[in-house]
Design a protein around this motif. Structure first.
Motif, short mmCIF file in Angstrom:
data_model
loop_
_atom_site.label_atom_id
_atom_site.label_comp_id
_atom_site.label_asym_id
_atom_site.label_seq_id
_atom_site.Cartn_x
_atom_site.Cartn_y
_atom_site.Cartn_z
N TYR A 1 1.00 -1.40 0.03
CA TYR A 1 -0.03 -0.20 -0.30
C TYR A 1 0.83 1.23 0.09
O TYR A 1 0.72 2.27 -0.67
CB TYR A 1 -0.85 0.02 1.11
CG TYR A 1 -1.88 -1.17 1.08
CD1 TYR A 1 -3.21 -1.19 0.91
CD2 TYR A 1 -1.52 -2.40 1.89
CE1 TYR A 1 -4.13 -2.04 0.81
CE2 TYR A 1 -2.49 -3.31 1.99
CZ TYR A 1 -3.91 -3.13 1.39
OH TYR A 1 -4.69 -4.22 1.40
N THR B 1 -4.88 1.44 -6.62
CA THR B 1 -4.07 0.42 -5.54
C THR B 1 -4.89 -0.75 -5.44
O THR B 1 -4.22 -1.96 -5.69
CB THR B 1 -3.86 1.12 -4.30
OG1 THR B 1 -3.24 2.44 -4.66
CG2 THR B 1 -2.92 0.31 -3.44
N THR B 2 -6.16 -0.64 -5.12
CA THR B 2 -6.75 -1.81 -4.88
C THR B 2 -7.07 -2.98 -6.23
O THR B 2 -6.52 -4.37 -5.92
CB THR B 2 -8.21 -1.54 -4.36
OG1 THR B 2 -8.27 -0.64 -3.22
CG2 THR B 2 -9.04 -2.98 -3.99
#
Length: 402
Positions: free
Chosen positions: A298, A311-312
């Protein structure tokens, strides 16, 4: 003329079968005794089972009702729709095998071998008619044609995936038809049954529960309290009751709260119940994968300027799903076997057909072992195929062999 410097030096041959037997089965007196006992037990059990299956068992409840086991009470004059669906799946499977090879090609070859074996199965034409054998053999040709198309034509993988999704919608349209239509008349879902209905329940549950489960897992880790609370409430509430309760609520209690005149098809209600139940467990599997991702991932994504969604979707979720592949496939296998619970709400899936066949003839009441053994073999073939595909995918994504 070959000089001494050009002499081909072959690599040493492998250790051979005798070396493998000594190392794995007869390495020491204790392992030798265990191997001999195991071989004797296998010969006794398998030999006795084969002797019973060939000389003692009466398979008439199975061979005389193959159509019921396959499609249930689906109208015989409309069976061309089912065959059209089978041809469509064979063509797409062949195209996928030609495009992707690997595990898909292995499955396509297994499917073609199954078609061929069934078309040549030593059974009376009264129970397995000639036209059915020809249609099964024709699927082998369609499978081969699809393989050539996938191999020769530059078809993009995205179009194949879209074609599979469209084939599922087309399958529902072909099976259901239209009310008062002359070409494709309506076939009520009460006439769907057997392996056909088992496939539909499992396929809808597997395909629909995956995105819902991923969304619930992400929602459970959300920083928004309301979203997190709703996801946790749904997951824990569904996981706190058995699937039978969900099916009862979807089939019996839900219609009591619907407005007058609004009725949801009972097969659709069962599909919704199984999807929601599977999604809750899927969410927990995915959440385990999300928690396995180190916080440095992250921080690295944030350092390069990625948004939360990027990011996810691009970093965290692909790694999390890769980690939990065995758990996800185990959930899919469990859902496939849980389709037998649909018998409780009156759906005529494969197990229900077996019970109905046994009750239809008093002479077959004592032949339940043959019927249930046949149904168990059908389930084993499909669940083992899913497990085999899982192992191949794990190897392909670098999780290694188990």
């Amino acid at each position: 003329m070959t000089s001494a410097s050009e002499t081909i030096v072959r690599p040493p041959s492998g250790p051979g079968a005798i070396y493998w037997l000594r190392k794995n089965l007869f390495s020491g007196w204790f392992n030798t005794i265990l191997t001999v006992i195991s071989l004797v037990a296998i010969v006794v059990v398998v030999g006795g089972l084969l002797r019973w299956a060939i000389t003692v068992a009466d398979w008439s409840p199975v061979v005389e009702n193959l159509k019921l086991y396959a499609v249930g009470p689906f109208p015989s004059e409309e069976l061309w729709r089912v065959w059209l669906i089978v041809y469509m799946v064979s063509l797409l499977m062949g195209i996928s095998a030609g495009k992707w090879r690997g595990t898909v090609l292995t499955f396509a070859m297994g499917l073609g071998a199954a078609y061929l074996i069934l078309s040549l199965f030593p059974m009376s034409l009264e129970y397995l008619p000639l036209n059915t054998r020809l249609r099964l053999a024709g699927n082998v040709l369609v499978l081969a044609a699809g393989f050539v198309i996938g191999l020769k034509l530059p078809i993009k993988s995205l179009w194949i995936a879209i074609a599979f999704g469209a084939s599922f919608v087309l399958t529902l349209i072909l099976l259901g038809g239209f009310r008062n239509a002359a070409v494709l008349p309506r076939v009520e879902t009460g006439q769907w049954g057997g392996l056909l209905l088992t496939f539909l329940l499992a396929a809808v549950g597997i395909v629909a529960s995956f995105p819902i489960g991923v969304g619930l897992a992400l929602g459970r880790q959300s920083s928004l309290p309301v979203v997190k609370a709703l996801c946790v409430l749904f997951i824990e509430a569904v996981r706190g009751v058995p699937l039978v309760t969900i099916l009862f609520m979807a089939s019996i209690i839900l219609p009591l709260f619907l407005p007058e005149g609004l009725r949801i098809d009972r097969v659709l209600r069962a599909m919704i119940g199984m999807t929601l139940f599977s999604a809750a467990y899927m969410a927990e599997n995915v959440r385990g994968g999300l928690q396995a991702i180190p916080s440095g991932q992250y921080e690295a994504a944030k350092a390069v300027g990625l948004t939360g969604i990027q990011t996810t979707s691009l970093i965290v979720l692909p790694q999390a799903l890769r980690v939990v592949i065995p758990a996800i496939v185990g959930q899919f296998i469990a859902l496939f076997m849980d389709t037998t619970l649909a018998i409780i709400v009156g759906l005529l899936e494969l197990l229900a057909v077996g019970k109905a066949v046994l009750n239809s003839n008093p002479q077959w009441l004592l032949l339940d072992m043959e019927v249930y053994l046949f149904i168990a073999a059908v389930f084993w073939v499909f669940t083992y195929s899913m497990s085999f595909a899982s192992r191949r995918v794990e190897v392909a994504v670098g999780l290694g062999k188990r």
